[in-house]
Write a protein that holds these residues in place. Structure first.
Motif, PDB file in Angstrom:
ATOM      1  N   ALA A 157       0.949  -1.107  -0.072  1.00 20.56           N
ATOM      2  CA  ALA A 157      -0.214   0.070   0.087  1.00 20.56           C
ATOM      3  C   ALA A 157       0.981   2.011   0.370  1.00 20.56           C
ATOM      4  CB  ALA A 157      -0.959  -0.133   0.953  1.00 20.56           C
ATOM      5  N   ASP A 158       1.924   1.518   0.931  1.00 19.27           N
ATOM      6  CA  ASP A 158       2.813   2.096   1.028  1.00 19.27           C
ATOM      7  C   ASP A 158       3.672   2.278  -0.688  1.00 19.27           C
ATOM      8  OD1 ASP A 158       2.068   2.829   3.408  1.00 19.27           O
ATOM      9  OD2 ASP A 158       4.206   1.879   4.362  1.00 19.27           O
ATOM     10  N   LEU A 159       3.922   1.754  -1.197  1.00 20.88           N
ATOM     11  CA  LEU A 159       4.653   1.282  -2.380  1.00 20.88           C
ATOM     12  C   LEU A 159       3.642   2.222  -3.658  1.00 20.88           C
ATOM     13  CD1 LEU A 159       7.144  -1.950  -2.454  1.00 20.88           C
ATOM     14  CD2 LEU A 159       7.434   0.723  -1.440  1.00 20.88           C
ATOM     15  N   THR A 160       2.705   1.432  -3.583  1.00 20.49           N
ATOM     16  CA  THR A 160       1.468   1.403  -4.300  1.00 20.49           C
ATOM     17  C   THR A 160       1.110   3.584  -4.152  1.00 20.49           C
ATOM     18  OG1 THR A 160       0.088  -0.120  -4.525  1.00 20.49           O
ATOM     19  CG2 THR A 160      -1.032   1.413  -5.048  1.00 20.49           C
ATOM     20  N   ALA A 161       0.769   4.332  -3.264  1.00 15.62           N
ATOM     21  CA  ALA A 161       0.680   5.745  -2.816  1.00 15.62           C
ATOM     22  C   ALA A 161       2.028   6.310  -3.034  1.00 15.62           C
ATOM     23  CB  ALA A 161       0.870   6.046  -0.665  1.00 15.62           C
ATOM     24  N   GLN A 162       3.136   5.442  -3.363  1.00 11.18           N
ATOM     25  CA  GLN A 162       4.998   6.849  -3.457  1.00 11.18           C
ATOM     26  C   GLN A 162       4.316   6.741  -5.004  1.00 11.18           C
ATOM     27  OE1 GLN A 162       8.096   5.341  -0.740  1.00 11.18           O
ATOM     28  NE2 GLN A 162       6.543   4.943   0.410  1.00 11.18           N
ATOM     29  N   ARG A 163       4.231   6.006  -5.648  1.00  8.16           N
ATOM     30  CA  ARG A 163       4.091   5.670  -7.352  1.00  8.16           C
ATOM     31  C   ARG A 163       5.435   5.262  -7.410  1.00  8.16           C
ATOM     32  NH1 ARG A 163      -0.822   7.552  -9.458  1.00  8.16           N
ATOM     33  NH2 ARG A 163      -2.113   8.894  -7.959  1.00  8.16           N
ATOM     34  N   ILE A 164       5.665   4.531  -6.955  1.00  3.85           N
ATOM     35  CA  ILE A 164       7.034   3.986  -7.107  1.00  3.85           C
ATOM     36  C   ILE A 164       7.594   3.660  -8.748  1.00  3.85           C
ATOM     37  CG2 ILE A 164       9.140   2.860  -6.794  1.00  3.85           C
ATOM     38  CD1 ILE A 164       9.414   4.146  -4.468  1.00  3.85           C
ATOM     39  N   TRP A 165       6.489   2.402  -9.244  1.00  2.00           N
ATOM     40  CA  TRP A 165       6.409   2.322 -10.512  1.00  2.00           C
ATOM     41  C   TRP A 165       5.019   2.925 -10.996  1.00  2.00           C
ATOM     42  CZ3 TRP A 165       7.336  -0.664  -5.918  1.00  2.00           C
ATOM     43  CH2 TRP A 165       8.563  -1.615  -6.174  1.00  2.00           C
ATOM     44  N   PRO A 166       5.551   3.089 -12.473  1.00  2.00           N
ATOM     45  CA  PRO A 166       4.118   4.075 -13.152  1.00  2.00           C
ATOM     46  C   PRO A 166       2.859   2.986 -13.407  1.00  2.00           C
ATOM     47  CG  PRO A 166       6.125   2.949 -14.697  1.00  2.00           C
ATOM     48  CD  PRO A 166       6.736   2.633 -13.217  1.00  2.00           C
ATOM     49  N   ALA A 167       2.855   1.665 -12.903  1.00  2.00           N
ATOM     50  CA  ALA A 167       2.000   0.739 -13.574  1.00  2.00           C
ATOM     51  C   ALA A 167       1.615  -0.407 -11.703  1.00  2.00           C
ATOM     52  CB  ALA A 167       2.672  -0.673 -14.371  1.00  2.00           C
ATOM     53  N   PRO A 168       0.444  -1.007 -12.101  1.00  2.00           N
ATOM     54  CA  PRO A 168      -0.415  -1.493 -10.821  1.00  2.00           C
ATOM     55  C   PRO A 168       1.125  -2.528 -10.074  1.00  2.00           C
ATOM     56  CG  PRO A 168      -1.694  -0.769 -12.103  1.00  2.00           C
ATOM     57  CD  PRO A 168       0.273  -0.388 -13.098  1.00  2.00           C
ATOM     58  N   ILE A 169       1.061  -2.568  -9.094  1.00  2.00           N
ATOM     59  CA  ILE A 169       1.416  -3.698  -8.608  1.00  2.00           C
ATOM     60  C   ILE A 169       0.368  -5.148  -8.584  1.00  2.00           C
ATOM     61  CG2 ILE A 169       2.389  -4.658  -6.141  1.00  2.00           C
ATOM     62  CD1 ILE A 169       3.861  -1.873  -5.308  1.00  2.00           C
ATOM     63  N   VAL A 170       0.985  -6.211  -9.061  1.00  2.00           N
ATOM     64  CA  VAL A 170       0.815  -7.283  -9.344  1.00  2.00           C
ATOM     65  C   VAL A 170       0.742  -8.721  -8.357  1.00  2.00           C
ATOM     66  CG1 VAL A 170       0.424  -6.308 -11.370  1.00  2.00           C
ATOM     67  CG2 VAL A 170       1.934  -7.977 -10.915  1.00  2.00           C
ATOM     68  N   THR A 171       1.868  -7.984  -7.322  1.00  2.00           N
ATOM     69  CA  THR A 171       2.387  -9.033  -5.884  1.00  2.00           C
ATOM     70  C   THR A 171       1.452  -9.713  -5.427  1.00  2.00           C
ATOM     71  OG1 THR A 171       4.816  -7.743  -6.277  1.00  2.00           O
ATOM     72  CG2 THR A 171       4.404  -9.130  -4.346  1.00  2.00           C
ATOM     73  N   ALA A 172       2.078 -10.688  -5.430  1.00  2.00           N
ATOM     74  CA  ALA A 172       0.375 -12.092  -4.700  1.00  2.00           C
ATOM     75  C   ALA A 172       1.094 -12.162  -3.419  1.00  2.00           C
ATOM     76  CB  ALA A 172       0.275 -13.004  -5.944  1.00  2.00           C
ATOM     77  N   VAL A 173       0.095 -11.621  -2.249  1.00  2.00           N
ATOM     78  CA  VAL A 173      -0.017 -12.104  -0.887  1.00  2.00           C
ATOM     79  C   VAL A 173      -0.668 -13.630  -0.436  1.00  2.00           C
ATOM     80  CG1 VAL A 173       0.680 -11.338   1.695  1.00  2.00           C
ATOM     81  CG2 VAL A 173       0.959  -9.566  -0.757  1.00  2.00           C
ATOM     82  N   SER A 174       0.786 -14.404  -0.247  1.00  2.00           N
ATOM     83  CA  SER A 174      -0.138 -15.479  -0.170  1.00  2.00           C
ATOM     84  C   SER A 174       0.543 -16.473   1.160  1.00  2.00           C
ATOM     85  CB  SER A 174      -0.709 -16.354  -1.103  1.00  2.00           C
ATOM     86  OG  SER A 174      -0.345 -16.295  -2.267  1.00  2.00           O
ATOM     87  N   PRO A 175      -1.100 -17.587   1.791  1.00  2.00           N
ATOM     88  CA  PRO A 175      -0.065 -18.244   3.183  1.00  2.00           C
ATOM     89  C   PRO A 175       1.165 -19.003   2.369  1.00  2.00           C
ATOM     90  CG  PRO A 175      -2.001 -18.217   2.891  1.00  2.00           C
ATOM     91  CD  PRO A 175      -1.726 -17.778   1.854  1.00  2.00           C
ATOM     92  N   ALA A 176       2.408 -19.663   2.832  1.00  2.00           N
ATOM     93  CA  ALA A 176       3.353 -20.046   2.501  1.00  2.00           C
ATOM     94  C   ALA A 176       2.334 -21.445   2.163  1.00  2.00           C
ATOM     95  CB  ALA A 176       4.271 -19.888   3.286  1.00  2.00           C
ATOM     96  N   PRO A 177       2.641 -22.116   1.160  1.00  2.00           N
ATOM     97  CA  PRO A 177       2.593 -23.540   0.461  1.00  2.00           C
ATOM     98  C   PRO A 177       3.201 -24.742   1.273  1.00  2.00           C
ATOM     99  CG  PRO A 177       2.942 -22.452  -1.097  1.00  2.00           C
ATOM    100  CD  PRO A 177       3.254 -21.615  -0.451  1.00  2.00           C
ATOM    101  N   THR A 178       3.941 -25.949   1.318  1.00  2.00           N
ATOM    102  CA  THR A 178       4.927 -26.289   0.354  1.00  2.00           C
ATOM    103  C   THR A 178       6.342 -25.728  -0.322  1.00  2.00           C
ATOM    104  OG1 THR A 178       3.791 -28.172   1.403  1.00  2.00           O
ATOM    105  CG2 THR A 178       5.921 -28.387   0.374  1.00  2.00           C
ATOM    106  N   PHE A 179       6.943 -25.615   0.964  1.00  2.21           N
ATOM    107  CA  PHE A 179       8.632 -25.765  -0.086  1.00  2.21           C
ATOM    108  C   PHE A 179       9.341 -26.684  -1.137  1.00  2.21           C
ATOM    109  CE2 PHE A 179      13.333 -24.954  -0.261  1.00  2.21           C
ATOM    110  CZ  PHE A 179      13.243 -23.823  -1.156  1.00  2.21           C
ATOM    111  N   TRP A 180       9.596 -26.727  -2.044  1.00  4.98           N
ATOM    112  CA  TRP A 180      10.429 -27.739  -2.385  1.00  4.98           C
ATOM    113  C   TRP A 180      11.664 -27.508  -2.845  1.00  4.98           C
ATOM    114  CZ3 TRP A 180       7.593 -31.836  -1.932  1.00  4.98           C
ATOM    115  CH2 TRP A 180       6.263 -32.570  -1.642  1.00  4.98           C
ATOM    116  N   ARG A 181      12.774 -27.905  -1.949  1.00  4.73           N
ATOM    117  CA  ARG A 181      14.448 -27.283  -2.199  1.00  4.73           C
ATOM    118  C   ARG A 181      14.805 -27.880  -3.874  1.00  4.73           C
ATOM    119  NH1 ARG A 181      20.025 -28.080  -1.940  1.00  4.73           N
ATOM    120  NH2 ARG A 181      20.992 -27.175  -0.365  1.00  4.73           N
ATOM    121  N   ALA A 182      15.152 -26.925  -4.654  1.00  7.45           N
ATOM    122  CA  ALA A 182      15.675 -26.894  -5.548  1.00  7.45           C
ATOM    123  C   ALA A 182      16.819 -27.625  -6.293  1.00  7.45           C
ATOM    124  CB  ALA A 182      15.742 -25.531  -6.183  1.00  7.45           C
ATOM    125  N   GLU A 183      17.235 -28.182  -6.852  1.00  7.68           N
ATOM    126  CA  GLU A 183      18.074 -29.218  -7.245  1.00  7.68           C
ATOM    127  C   GLU A 183      19.588 -28.584  -6.788  1.00  7.68           C
ATOM    128  OE1 GLU A 183      16.075 -28.274  -8.957  1.00  7.68           O
ATOM    129  OE2 GLU A 183      15.304 -29.988 -10.476  1.00  7.68           O
TER     130      GLU A 183
END
Ligand code: MHO
Length: 183
Positions: A119-145
């Motif tokens: 919300a703060d970054l949006t209000a500061q208009r840091i980027w010219p387009a809307p922030i699309v970052t999703a915020v959601s509960p952490a699911p299972t993490f699978w370690r990469a190779e």
């Protein structure tokens, strides 16, 4: 009063995990960074299947941090400094849902901090387009190779590392000059 055990975990997706790992590892208070996959449909995904875009997983890093040295909001501020949160399922030339911008939260406190910062970054208009970052509960993490862990440190001369990872790591050193492990 502290009610959370430390260190804490943060799970973040913002494009290629090599970039996030290399950049964030430079900061004081970041104890470890593990590259992996999260948020998809399949168990034990591998890099090849995630890259196909068909598993639904995002490339993410699981960051272990000491909140007395770097608080979660500061860590997220660094995350927003090293990726573009306005391009849906895309970071530069890397296109696909595996490159989506996502904050996987581990508790309600993290969720509140993430939403307030967006919300703060949006209000500061840091980027010219809307922030699309999703915020959601952490699911299972699978370690990469294994070969994806410490990728930049182990492959600094690889083309993508020089062209994409190095500038992001450098940008974070510049913006967070006062918070570097070697600073
Ligand atoms: N387009 C890059 C992405 C690397 S990243 C770990 C490559 O294929 O090398 O997704």
């Amino acid at each position: 009063m502290k009610d959370v055990a430390k260190p804490q975990l943060a799970t973040l997706g913002g494009g290629c995990f090599w970039c996030l790992e290399a950049a964030l590892l430079q900061l004081k208070g970041i104890e470890s960074v593990v590259s992996g996959y999260a948020g998809g449909e399949t168990r034990e995904p591998d890099y090849h299947s995630v890259c196909s875009g068909r598993t639904g997983h995002a490339e993410v890093v699981e960051v272990r941090f000491d909140p007395d040295v770097i608080d979660y909001r500061t860590l997220l501020t660094a995350f927003f400094a090293i990726h573009d949160p306005t391009t849906l399922n895309r970071q530069g030339n890397d296109v696909g849902s595996q490159y989506r911008s996502v904050i996987f939260t581990h508790n309600d406190g993290q969720k509140k901090v993430a939403e307030a910062l967006i919300a703060d970054l949006t209000a500061q208009r840091i980027w010219p387009a809307p922030i699309v970052t999703a915020v959601s509960p952490a699911p299972t993490f699978w370690r990469a190779e294994d070969y994806h862990q410490n990728y930049y440190a182990n492959n600094p001369l690889q083309g993508y590392c020089q062209a994409v990872v190095a500038p992001k790591a450098a940008k974070l050193r510049k913006v967070f000059a006062g918070r570097l492990k070697d600073g």
